[in-house]
Design a protein around this motif. Sequence first.
Motif, PDB file in Angstrom:
ATOM      1  N   ARG A 205      -7.804   4.707   0.707  1.00 25.26           N
ATOM      2  CA  ARG A 205      -8.572   4.529   2.343  1.00 25.26           C
ATOM      3  C   ARG A 205      -8.009   4.458   3.283  1.00 25.26           C
ATOM      4  O   ARG A 205      -8.887   5.004   4.241  1.00 25.26           O
ATOM      5  CB  ARG A 205      -9.557   3.410   1.524  1.00 25.26           C
ATOM      6  N   SER A 206      -7.320   3.489   3.277  1.00 27.14           N
ATOM      7  CA  SER A 206      -6.252   3.022   4.618  1.00 27.14           C
ATOM      8  C   SER A 206      -5.382   4.493   5.317  1.00 27.14           C
ATOM      9  O   SER A 206      -4.785   4.055   5.980  1.00 27.14           O
ATOM     10  CB  SER A 206      -5.338   1.713   4.495  1.00 27.14           C
TER      11      SER A 206
ATOM     12  N   TYR B 187       0.870  -1.244  -0.158  1.00 30.21           N
ATOM     13  CA  TYR B 187       0.203  -0.219  -0.066  1.00 30.21           C
ATOM     14  C   TYR B 187       0.784   1.212  -0.118  1.00 30.21           C
ATOM     15  O   TYR B 187       0.849   1.892  -1.040  1.00 30.21           O
ATOM     16  CB  TYR B 187      -0.911  -0.021   1.128  1.00 30.21           C
TER      17      TYR B 187
ATOM     18  N   ASN C 204      -8.563   0.477  -1.532  1.00 28.99           N
ATOM     19  CA  ASN C 204      -7.935   0.272  -0.151  1.00 28.99           C
ATOM     20  C   ASN C 204      -6.709   0.565   0.135  1.00 28.99           C
ATOM     21  O   ASN C 204      -6.650   1.213   1.137  1.00 28.99           O
ATOM     22  CB  ASN C 204      -7.912  -1.416   0.374  1.00 28.99           C
TER      23      ASN C 204
ATOM     24  N   SER D 151     -14.269  -0.898   8.198  1.00 26.85           N
ATOM     25  CA  SER D 151     -12.887  -1.419   8.022  1.00 26.85           C
ATOM     26  C   SER D 151     -13.097  -2.604   7.231  1.00 26.85           C
ATOM     27  O   SER D 151     -12.050  -2.879   6.882  1.00 26.85           O
ATOM     28  CB  SER D 151     -12.513  -0.929   9.283  1.00 26.85           C
TER      29      SER D 151
ATOM     30  N   THR E  25     -15.120  -4.432   5.322  1.00 22.71           N
ATOM     31  CA  THR E  25     -15.478  -4.547   3.942  1.00 22.71           C
ATOM     32  C   THR E  25     -14.236  -3.774   3.177  1.00 22.71           C
ATOM     33  O   THR E  25     -13.867  -5.062   2.350  1.00 22.71           O
ATOM     34  CB  THR E  25     -16.679  -3.134   3.688  1.00 22.71           C
ATOM     35  N   MET E  26     -13.379  -3.006   4.237  1.00 26.31           N
ATOM     36  CA  MET E  26     -11.935  -2.299   3.295  1.00 26.31           C
ATOM     37  C   MET E  26     -10.690  -4.021   3.207  1.00 26.31           C
ATOM     38  O   MET E  26     -10.251  -3.721   1.905  1.00 26.31           O
ATOM     39  CB  MET E  26     -11.537  -1.382   3.627  1.00 26.31           C
ATOM     40  N   VAL E  27     -11.456  -3.867   4.143  1.00 23.18           N
ATOM     41  CA  VAL E  27     -10.193  -5.575   4.405  1.00 23.18           C
ATOM     42  C   VAL E  27     -10.545  -6.455   3.952  1.00 23.18           C
ATOM     43  O   VAL E  27      -9.842  -7.422   2.784  1.00 23.18           O
ATOM     44  CB  VAL E  27     -10.107  -5.829   5.763  1.00 23.18           C
TER      45      VAL E  27
ATOM     46  N   GLY F 239     -12.704  -6.494   1.249  1.00 25.50           N
ATOM     47  CA  GLY F 239     -12.901  -6.013  -0.654  1.00 25.50           C
ATOM     48  C   GLY F 239     -14.086  -6.805  -0.668  1.00 25.50           C
ATOM     49  O   GLY F 239     -14.358  -7.110  -2.242  1.00 25.50           O
TER      50      GLY F 239
ATOM     51  N   CYS G 103     -12.018   5.761   4.768  1.00 27.31           N
ATOM     52  CA  CYS G 103     -12.410   4.133   5.192  1.00 27.31           C
ATOM     53  C   CYS G 103     -13.377   5.040   6.548  1.00 27.31           C
ATOM     54  O   CYS G 103     -12.816   5.749   7.625  1.00 27.31           O
ATOM     55  CB  CYS G 103     -11.406   3.431   5.710  1.00 27.31           C
TER      56      CYS G 103
ATOM     57  N   ARG H 224      -9.911  -3.389  -6.059  1.00 28.33           N
ATOM     58  CA  ARG H 224     -10.444  -3.097  -4.921  1.00 28.33           C
ATOM     59  C   ARG H 224      -8.933  -2.645  -4.159  1.00 28.33           C
ATOM     60  O   ARG H 224      -8.706  -2.008  -2.774  1.00 28.33           O
ATOM     61  CB  ARG H 224     -10.659  -3.878  -4.548  1.00 28.33           C
ATOM     62  N   THR H 225      -8.055  -2.968  -4.733  1.00 30.31           N
ATOM     63  CA  THR H 225      -6.401  -3.146  -3.926  1.00 30.31           C
ATOM     64  C   THR H 225      -6.104  -1.211  -3.967  1.00 30.31           C
ATOM     65  O   THR H 225      -5.135  -1.122  -3.437  1.00 30.31           O
ATOM     66  CB  THR H 225      -4.955  -4.184  -4.779  1.00 30.31           C
TER      67      THR H 225
END
Length: 447
Positions: free
Chosen positions: A57-58, A26, A54, A413, A415-417, A419, A408, A50-51
């Motif tokens: 957003r992270s 990331y 994320n 959180s 959902t982000m992890v 995906g 995020c 998604r990568t």
Amino acid sequence: MASELGLPPPAKGPPATPTTIAAISYDLLCEIFLLLPSLPSLVRAALACRTFLNAVRSSPAFRRRFRALHPPQLLGFFGEPRRAPVPPFVPLRSRSDPDLAAAVRGSDFFLTRLPEDSGDSTLGWKLQSFHGGYVVLVKDATHQIAAYNPVTQALHLLPRPPEEILFSDSLEAHIVFSEEDQRVFRVVCVQHQSTRLRAPACVAVFSTATREWQVFPWVETSPPPPPPPPPRDFIKFYPGTQLNGFVYWKHTSRPYVLVLNTATVQFSRLDLPPFLGQISSTRFRLGQTKDGMLCMVAIDLSDAERGTLHVWFWTADDDGVEKWVLGDTFLLTTFVDATKDDPTVHIEAVIDGFVYLSTKYDEHTDEHTESLLSLCLETAKLNKLFGDSTYVSPAHPYIMAWPPSLVCHKEDSQTMVTGESVADAAPVGTKETSSVHASASPSYKFD
């Protein structure tokens, strides 16, 4: 050579493991994203997979760095004509940035989701304020308030404000977002009364959490008038400017600014240099620097031949006392063509370290021309945004906000992890369908 000697060929090593996008960290992705030219380009890249999403957003730190490296994303300007059902919009055209063009094309700057007015077409929606990508408007006929994001097309329709603050046309509405979650916000409405000796104000706050209005008591906001008071010195304020959780109103004839803390709903006053007492709203604007510092920009015409533009910053001196400190000074000839007749310069807005100026020539004729410029306070770089005859003052810059889909929240959180979904992230250039929020019942709470 090995085959000629009768030796077996060398053994082949195991095949190389293919590198996929998931193998990039990331941190490295964020470093790459910092090189993108604009916020619309980042949105398009983040929504590619998604990568990427994320990664963006992270990291709150990445958002701060991206904003520091890129100027405010100006998409265009809303006009303010006297008679129009909705405010017109002039887009900023940029052939060099196709993602910016896509963001403009995919947005609803015609404000088509606002309810139509079935009565007089001249009694449409009036601009109130801009914040966080939202345009706040009030309907002339019914005083209904709408908060609309033209980019995401999220529309919030508020119930009619309480009658206590609807007795004049000076009502203002400002949207205030929660620091933790932009999906939660309040709308702060302020009503001023104007008399010769007093300046009472009333505040009403609507919260999306309670779906109710809360009206606060009237308070006196004016300092004692200097003796003897001017015979026609009716207390009045120019429209407010919202900055970092505060709303500022410049007094029309006295050297101070009325300040409302939207968190505590408390008023205070901020003194100005004495010569700014009777300066007009077209020659004075409050704003903030790139780093969020309060600043003000004013045009000084005391020297008719060498008018100047001054920039002050609200900062602490060596003793730790906060006060206005004069920064840069620019001659008005920097912004206008001195060879043309009757040149004038108006300050339209000061946003995130940029001053937006309109220039006009032959103002008192039917053939005057206008253009729009931006001045960077950090670099003193001047940029012409609109050419002659394509821009009409006054108008309001529309700055694209950081999309909620790239932030995020706590409940997101997981959902982000995993995906599981990116349904809330509409690509740039496409329309995001959002439900219209309205109060289930027009119940008001009075305290």
